[in-house]
Scaffold this active site. Sequence first.
Site, PDB file in Angstrom:
ATOM      1  CD  GLU A   9      24.490 -37.492 -32.266  1.00  0.00           C
ATOM      2  OE1 GLU A   9      25.202 -36.742 -32.948  1.00  0.00           O
ATOM      3  OE2 GLU A   9      24.162 -37.224 -31.086  1.00  0.00           O
ATOM      4  CB  VAL A  57      34.331 -40.104 -30.486  1.00  0.00           C
ATOM      5  CG1 VAL A  57      35.848 -40.031 -30.542  1.00  0.00           C
ATOM      6  CG2 VAL A  57      33.806 -40.941 -31.648  1.00  0.00           C
ATOM      7  CB  CYS A  93      23.510 -18.859 -35.601  1.00  0.00           C
ATOM      8  SG  CYS A  93      22.432 -17.713 -36.494  1.00  0.00           S
ATOM      9  CB  CYS A  98      23.466 -14.848 -40.459  1.00  0.00           C
ATOM     10  SG  CYS A  98      22.764 -14.690 -38.820  1.00  0.00           S
TER      11      CYS A  98
HETATM   12  C1  LIG Z   1      19.571 -20.438 -31.539  1.00  0.00           C
HETATM   13  C2  LIG Z   1      20.270 -20.875 -32.797  1.00  0.00           C
HETATM   14  C3  LIG Z   1      19.936 -20.287 -33.994  1.00  0.00           C
HETATM   15  C4  LIG Z   1      20.569 -20.664 -35.162  1.00  0.00           C
HETATM   16  N1  LIG Z   1      20.177 -20.085 -36.335  1.00  0.00           N
HETATM   17  C5  LIG Z   1      20.733 -20.499 -37.494  1.00  0.00           C
HETATM   18  C6  LIG Z   1      20.246 -19.985 -38.740  1.00  0.00           C
HETATM   19  O1  LIG Z   1      19.300 -19.184 -38.787  1.00  0.00           O
HETATM   20  N2  LIG Z   1      20.824 -20.422 -39.879  1.00  0.00           N
HETATM   21  C7  LIG Z   1      21.852 -21.333 -39.863  1.00  0.00           C
HETATM   22  O2  LIG Z   1      22.320 -21.713 -40.935  1.00  0.00           O
HETATM   23  N3  LIG Z   1      22.344 -21.828 -38.689  1.00  0.00           N
HETATM   24  C8  LIG Z   1      21.808 -21.444 -37.513  1.00  0.00           C
HETATM   25  N4  LIG Z   1      22.256 -21.975 -36.332  1.00  0.00           N
HETATM   26  C9  LIG Z   1      23.518 -22.749 -36.306  1.00  0.00           C
HETATM   27  C10 LIG Z   1      23.382 -24.205 -36.714  1.00  0.00           C
HETATM   28  O3  LIG Z   1      22.347 -24.833 -35.988  1.00  0.00           O
HETATM   29  C11 LIG Z   1      24.717 -24.917 -36.455  1.00  0.00           C
HETATM   30  O4  LIG Z   1      25.754 -24.197 -37.099  1.00  0.00           O
HETATM   31  C12 LIG Z   1      24.700 -26.332 -36.962  1.00  0.00           C
HETATM   32  O5  LIG Z   1      23.712 -27.098 -36.313  1.00  0.00           O
HETATM   33  C13 LIG Z   1      26.063 -26.987 -36.745  1.00  0.00           C
HETATM   34  O6  LIG Z   1      26.038 -28.306 -37.168  1.00  0.00           O
HETATM   35  P1  LIG Z   1      27.134 -29.341 -36.609  1.00  0.00           P
HETATM   36  O7  LIG Z   1      26.789 -30.652 -37.195  1.00  0.00           O
HETATM   37  O8  LIG Z   1      28.487 -28.787 -36.786  1.00  0.00           O
HETATM   38  O9  LIG Z   1      26.833 -29.363 -35.042  1.00  0.00           O
HETATM   39  P2  LIG Z   1      25.518 -29.940 -34.358  1.00  0.00           P
HETATM   40  O10 LIG Z   1      24.354 -29.858 -35.273  1.00  0.00           O
HETATM   41  O11 LIG Z   1      25.429 -29.265 -33.057  1.00  0.00           O
HETATM   42  O12 LIG Z   1      25.847 -31.486 -34.182  1.00  0.00           O
HETATM   43  C14 LIG Z   1      26.946 -31.967 -33.459  1.00  0.00           C
HETATM   44  C15 LIG Z   1      26.629 -33.415 -33.099  1.00  0.00           C
HETATM   45  O13 LIG Z   1      27.794 -34.032 -32.555  1.00  0.00           O
HETATM   46  C16 LIG Z   1      27.382 -34.860 -31.501  1.00  0.00           C
HETATM   47  N5  LIG Z   1      28.523 -35.070 -30.597  1.00  0.00           N
HETATM   48  C17 LIG Z   1      29.012 -34.219 -29.670  1.00  0.00           C
HETATM   49  N6  LIG Z   1      30.043 -34.795 -29.010  1.00  0.00           N
HETATM   50  C18 LIG Z   1      30.204 -36.020 -29.566  1.00  0.00           C
HETATM   51  C19 LIG Z   1      31.114 -37.082 -29.306  1.00  0.00           C
HETATM   52  N7  LIG Z   1      32.026 -37.009 -28.335  1.00  0.00           N
HETATM   53  N8  LIG Z   1      31.016 -38.206 -30.053  1.00  0.00           N
HETATM   54  C20 LIG Z   1      30.079 -38.305 -31.035  1.00  0.00           C
HETATM   55  N9  LIG Z   1      29.182 -37.319 -31.316  1.00  0.00           N
HETATM   56  C21 LIG Z   1      29.256 -36.198 -30.582  1.00  0.00           C
HETATM   57  C22 LIG Z   1      26.238 -34.102 -30.850  1.00  0.00           C
HETATM   58  O14 LIG Z   1      25.406 -34.968 -30.093  1.00  0.00           O
HETATM   59  C23 LIG Z   1      25.541 -33.504 -32.048  1.00  0.00           C
HETATM   60  O15 LIG Z   1      24.489 -34.316 -32.528  1.00  0.00           O
HETATM   61  C24 LIG Z   1      21.590 -21.656 -35.141  1.00  0.00           C
HETATM   62  C25 LIG Z   1      21.919 -22.273 -33.932  1.00  0.00           C
HETATM   63  C26 LIG Z   1      21.262 -21.907 -32.768  1.00  0.00           C
HETATM   64  C27 LIG Z   1      21.591 -22.601 -31.469  1.00  0.00           C
END
Ligand SMILES: Cc1cc2nc3c(=O)[nH]c(=O)nc-3n(C[C@H](O)[C@H](O)[C@H](O)COP(=O)(O)OP(=O)(O)OC[C@H]3O[C@@H](n4cnc5c(N)ncnc54)[C@H](O)[C@@H]3O)c2cc1C
Length: 456
Positions: free
Chosen positions: A79, A122, A205, A385
Site C-alpha cells: 500500500e 505494485v 458508489c 447505497c
Molecule cells: C464520495 C464517495 C461516497 C461513497 N459513499 C459510499 C457509501 O455511502 N457506502 C458505501 O458502501 N460505499 C461508498 N463509497 C464507495 C467506497 O468508498 C468504495 O467502494 C471502497 O472504498 C472501495 O474499496 P477498495 O478497497 O476496493 O478501494 P479503495 O478503498 O479505494 O482502496 C484501494 C487501495 O489500493 C491502493 N493502490 C492503488 N494502486 C495500487 C498499487 N499499484 N499497488 C498497491 N496499492 C495500490 C490505493 O492506495 C488504495 O489504498 C463512496 C465513495 C466515494 C468516493
Amino acid sequence: MRTVAAKAYYSGDGPASLSTRRSASRRFLAQVASSIPKTHDNSKASSYKVVVVGGGTAGLSVASSLSESLGNKAVAVVEPSDVHYYQPLWTFVGSGLKTFDESKMATSEVMPEKAQWIKDSVATFDPKQNTVKLANGETISYEYLVVAAGIQTNWGKIKNLPETLGKNGVTSNYSAQSVQKTDEFIKAFKGGNALFTMPSTPIKCAGAPQKIMYLAEEQWRKAGVRSQTDIKYFTGLGKIFAIDKYAKELLKICKARDLDINYFTDLAEIRPESKEAVFNVLGGEAKGTTLTLPYDFLHVTPPMGPPDFVKSSPLSNADGWVDVDKDTLRHNKFANVYALGDCSSLPTSKTAAAIAAQSAVLKNNLLGDIFGDRKVAKYDGYTSCPLVTGSDKLILAEFSGYTGQPLETFPFDQSKERYSTYFLTKEIIPEIYWKYMVKGSWDGPAKFRKLFGASA
Ligand SMILES: Cc1cc2nc3c(=O)[nH]c(=O)nc-3n(C[C@H](O)[C@H](O)[C@H](O)COP(=O)(O)OP(=O)(O)OC[C@H]3O[C@@H](n4cnc5c(N)ncnc54)[C@H](O)[C@@H]3O)c2cc1C
C-alpha cells in the site's frame, strides 16, 4: 492498533473537556506513533504466504483476519499511501455535516499489527511465477495473492477538468483534495446554474453523484437562494438508479424539489473562461450531438475504470477488471489468486458495503485452500447505497447486484426517506468501519436481516 490518542489527533476533534495539556500530549504521542515506520524491512525475506495488493477498504478487511489466522508476517500488504480514507463519509464532508479529518486515519494506525506493510506500489503481476514487481523494482513472491487495488478515477478524460477542479465553483466529492472544496463552494453560491454529473462508466458508489445534489439543494433553500437557482443532474446512463424500487422514490423527490434529471448525457469538457460545461449526448433524438450549458456551480463525478496496472496485466478480463468467479471470488485462470472490491470483475455495485460481504467469502475460501477444513462460501452480490436526500433523511437502498432485487435488512420499507437510517449511516456505520471492518470482523448485515426477517 488505533489508539485513543491517535483518534484525537487525526480527527482533530478530541473532547472539549480535556485539558489543553492533556490533548497536546496526546497529539504528541500520536505524532510519535505515526512517525514510527511500520513499513517493509528490506532485510526480511520478500516471500509471503499471502500478498494483499492495496490497503484500502477491501485490502484491510481481509488482511486483518488473514494475518490473525496465519501468524506474524505471513501476510504482506502493499500500500503506497500514508493515509487511509473512509470515503463514504465524503458525501457528509462535502456538505459540511462531517469534517474531513473524521474520514481519515494514518495507514500505520489501521494496518494490522501482524501484517507486513510494504509501503510501495505494485507495478506488474507475474501470476505464472507467483510474484509481483514493486515500483522500486523489488520482486515479492507469494503463495496466495489478493488484489484489492480499488478503481481508478480518470480525471484527465474530461477536457480541462484537472486544471479546473477546486476553482471557481468546480468541485468533486471523489477526491480527498476537492471534497474539501465542495462545502465551501455550496456555501458561497449565490444562485445561478448548478450542474451535477454522473458518467456513463462504472463508478464507486453510484448514488454519491446525486446525494450531494439533494444536500446542496437543501442548503440553498435554507440560505434563501433556491428561487434564483436552476439545478440540473446529468447522467450518462438511462436511469436515475439501477434498482426500480428506489429509482421510483428518487424521481418523486426530484419532481417535488424541482431537480431536472437528464439521461444519456456525459460530461466531456469544461470551459473555465466562459464557465460552460459541454456534454456528449449518448441517446435519444439528439444522440451524437453535444450540449453546452453555462454553470455557476459544477459538481463532477469523473469517469472511472480499472487501474492501468491491473488492466495491462494477465489478471484482467476483457474490460480490464481482475477476472474472478462471481460466487467464490477466485480468479478464473489462476487458482491461487483472489480479488474483491472496486478493482474486481464482480458484477455488482461497487461499494464498501459490498466489500463487507465479499471479504467474508474470500477469507473463508482462501483459508479453506490453506487448511482444507471448510465448505466453499458463495457471494450473493449484496451491496448497499445510503441515498442521503437531506441533512436528516435518507433512502437506504440494499440489494443484490446479481438479481437486481432488494435485499433489505430492516422490517420496514427502506425506499422511504427516514431519519433512523440517516443516523445509522452518518453516526453508527463509520464507527463499525473503524472498530470492526478494517479489523476484519464486520461481514455486513446479513445476520441482522435474518434476525429481523426482512426481505429475502
Ligand atoms: C464520495 C464517495 C461516497 C461513497 N459513499 C459510499 C457509501 O455511502 N457506502 C458505501 O458502501 N460505499 C461508498 N463509497 C464507495 C467506497 O468508498 C468504495 O467502494 C471502497 O472504498 C472501495 O474499496 P477498495 O478497497 O476496493 O478501494 P479503495 O478503498 O479505494 O482502496 C484501494 C487501495 O489500493 C491502493 N493502490 C492503488 N494502486 C495500487 C498499487 N499499484 N499497488 C498497491 N496499492 C495500490 C490505493 O492506495 C488504495 O489504498 C463512496 C465513495 C466515494 C468516493
